[in-house]
Write a protein that holds these residues in place. Sequence first.
Motif, PDB file in Angstrom:
ATOM      1  N   GLN A  11       0.798  -1.210   0.000  1.00  0.00           N
ATOM      2  CA  GLN A  11       0.000   0.000   0.000  1.00  0.00           C
ATOM      3  C   GLN A  11       0.839   1.272   0.000  1.00  0.00           C
ATOM      4  OE1 GLN A  11      -2.566  -0.536   3.364  1.00  0.00           O
ATOM      5  NE2 GLN A  11      -3.839  -2.084   2.358  1.00  0.00           N
ATOM      6  N   TRP A  15       0.740   3.831  -6.682  1.00  0.00           N
ATOM      7  CA  TRP A  15      -0.416   3.015  -7.058  1.00  0.00           C
ATOM      8  C   TRP A  15      -0.164   2.172  -8.301  1.00  0.00           C
ATOM      9  CZ3 TRP A  15      -2.924   3.168 -11.703  1.00  0.00           C
ATOM     10  CH2 TRP A  15      -2.709   4.278 -12.519  1.00  0.00           C
ATOM     11  N   ALA A 144     -10.422  -2.051  -5.583  1.00  0.00           N
ATOM     12  CA  ALA A 144     -11.416  -1.006  -5.333  1.00  0.00           C
ATOM     13  C   ALA A 144     -10.796   0.385  -5.248  1.00  0.00           C
ATOM     14  CB  ALA A 144     -12.177  -1.319  -4.050  1.00  0.00           C
ATOM     15  N   GLU A 145      -9.627   0.500  -4.586  1.00  0.00           N
ATOM     16  CA  GLU A 145      -9.041   1.816  -4.375  1.00  0.00           C
ATOM     17  C   GLU A 145      -8.487   2.449  -5.645  1.00  0.00           C
ATOM     18  OE1 GLU A 145      -5.896  -1.255  -3.010  1.00  0.00           O
ATOM     19  OE2 GLU A 145      -8.087  -1.010  -3.075  1.00  0.00           O
ATOM     20  N   HIS A 146      -8.365   1.661  -6.712  1.00  0.00           N
ATOM     21  CA  HIS A 146      -7.833   2.186  -7.975  1.00  0.00           C
ATOM     22  C   HIS A 146      -8.831   2.021  -9.130  1.00  0.00           C
ATOM     23  CE1 HIS A 146      -4.175   2.596  -5.784  1.00  0.00           C
ATOM     24  NE2 HIS A 146      -3.936   1.300  -5.717  1.00  0.00           N
ATOM     25  N   ARG A 147     -10.046   1.633  -8.809  1.00  0.00           N
ATOM     26  CA  ARG A 147     -11.049   1.373  -9.847  1.00  0.00           C
ATOM     27  C   ARG A 147     -11.393   2.640 -10.628  1.00  0.00           C
ATOM     28  NH1 ARG A 147     -15.061  -0.875  -6.703  1.00  0.00           N
ATOM     29  NH2 ARG A 147     -13.847  -2.795  -6.649  1.00  0.00           N
ATOM     30  N   ASP A 297     -11.425   8.764  -7.016  1.00  0.00           N
ATOM     31  CA  ASP A 297     -10.748   7.941  -6.007  1.00  0.00           C
ATOM     32  C   ASP A 297     -10.261   8.778  -4.836  1.00  0.00           C
ATOM     33  OD1 ASP A 297     -11.122   5.503  -7.221  1.00  0.00           O
ATOM     34  OD2 ASP A 297      -9.176   5.456  -8.211  1.00  0.00           O
ATOM     35  N   GLU A 352     -20.213  -0.822  -8.572  1.00  0.00           N
ATOM     36  CA  GLU A 352     -20.289  -0.816  -7.105  1.00  0.00           C
ATOM     37  C   GLU A 352     -21.719  -0.882  -6.586  1.00  0.00           C
ATOM     38  OE1 GLU A 352     -16.128   1.740  -6.959  1.00  0.00           O
ATOM     39  OE2 GLU A 352     -18.060   2.750  -6.867  1.00  0.00           O
ATOM     40  N   LYS A 416     -17.326   5.225  -3.037  1.00  0.00           N
ATOM     41  CA  LYS A 416     -15.853   5.181  -3.062  1.00  0.00           C
ATOM     42  C   LYS A 416     -15.325   4.079  -2.138  1.00  0.00           C
ATOM     43  CE  LYS A 416     -11.887   7.837  -1.446  1.00  0.00           C
ATOM     44  NZ  LYS A 416     -11.457   9.059  -0.720  1.00  0.00           N
ATOM     45  N   GLY A 417     -14.437   3.214  -2.678  1.00  0.00           N
ATOM     46  CA  GLY A 417     -13.790   2.179  -1.889  1.00  0.00           C
ATOM     47  C   GLY A 417     -14.644   0.958  -1.618  1.00  0.00           C
ATOM     48  N   ARG A 418     -15.848   0.884  -2.153  1.00  0.00           N
ATOM     49  CA  ARG A 418     -16.718  -0.254  -1.892  1.00  0.00           C
ATOM     50  C   ARG A 418     -16.193  -1.505  -2.579  1.00  0.00           C
ATOM     51  NH1 ARG A 418     -23.132   0.423  -2.819  1.00  0.00           N
ATOM     52  NH2 ARG A 418     -22.730   1.957  -1.146  1.00  0.00           N
ATOM     53  N   GLU A 419     -16.072  -2.603  -1.829  1.00  0.00           N
ATOM     54  CA  GLU A 419     -15.620  -3.864  -2.398  1.00  0.00           C
ATOM     55  C   GLU A 419     -16.750  -4.534  -3.174  1.00  0.00           C
ATOM     56  OE1 GLU A 419     -12.656  -5.019  -2.495  1.00  0.00           O
ATOM     57  OE2 GLU A 419     -11.689  -3.615  -1.114  1.00  0.00           O
TER      58      GLU A 419
END
Length: 421
Positions: A11, A15, A144-147, A297, A352, A416-419
């Motif tokens: 992390q 990215w 998710a964090e880079h979608r 993001d 999402e 945002k950030g949803r898996e």
Amino acid sequence: MAQVEMNRSVQTRPWFRQITPAQWQALLASSLGWMLDAMDVMLYSMVLVYLMSDLHMDKSMGGFLATLTLLSSALGGLIFGILADKFGRTRSLMISIIVYSVFTALCGFSQTVTQLAILRTFLGLGMGGEWVAGAALITESWPAEHRGKAMGIVQGSWAIGYALAAVVSGLLIPLFGWRGVFFFGIVPALVTFLIRKGTKEPEIWEARKNTRSDTEKEGSVIKIFDRKVVRWTILGSALSICAQFGYWGLFTWIPSYLATSVSQGGAGLSIVKQTGWIVIMQVGAWLGYVAFGLLADKIGRKATFILFFGLAAILVPFYGFTHDATRLLLLGPLVAFFGSGYFSGFGAVLAELFPTSIRATGQGFCYNFGRALAATAPFIVGTLAKSMGLGAAFSITAISFGIAAILVILFLPETKGRELT
């Protein structure tokens, strides 16, 4: 403990170094498909002035043929969305590219408006199918964090394809006329060999395929109207209607606006200047697509949508009532930045909101149902242009952008950030 340290190390890296080769390959496949989709579709806009002359069409008919392509693309998106859920994202992507490539090339043989209309209808099926297959492939392959970034890059390839269409037309029209421009449209079919060779299905789709029971329905249209997700189907479709009405009503006609004489309400640019102005405009669009992904993001999907829709609604009237070539050159990239960039959010947000079993179907339905209703935009703008000129007719698209901003403010949740599930 060691696993925690490993995750922390990953992390803290930039990215782009957190992305696997398979994920980059998926991005390349989707981006190439979308770029060449844009090129093939927008070739029509680039040669529309010449088509209207040779095939004796007025602006209403020219807009109607663009509308017809968008209507069929809506059907294509639904069909290929179901196929992508049932048989795989990569297979659906390859078939859609072949369809739009072949029928673009066949447009070059058209002798009548009817023949051209039929071929553009089949082209639209592949056009609509490419977006949904590519969007599902990317949103399920990337973390998710880079979608948002990934979809921004993919959508940015549309601007490259739009600019490429302008360059191809600028080079080929003086040599071979509008027919030669359409013949060039077969080139994207070659990309399918690259996709078939190295692109894998997303792991989440493979896992779902291997574990689902025989009685489960993958890609069922009925399931996107289940009470658990129907509100997202309605909201996604409404946003798509507004966003695409604004885009297609504006960008279908901009090449003709730039090429139309000043006496008829246009900018009166030569083919060389028209090409240059469009390429510069699409640089702005590319930056908008990428910037939207980065911002989505960073600050969230909702705030970014509001920013882009709101500023598009403000800028479009200024562009439409400007006939000076220099001011159009300066305003163009800004209009394209905000009037195109919001598309980067659709793939991520819709992914999402829907579960894996109906994700591509949900994405395909919302995006392409919206496109079906928004397909009236080129016809409406073309019809209004006959009485008020193209520039003034563009103002109707600003209203559509404004409504989209209101819908986001009132109804869109932050994802945002949803898996993905």
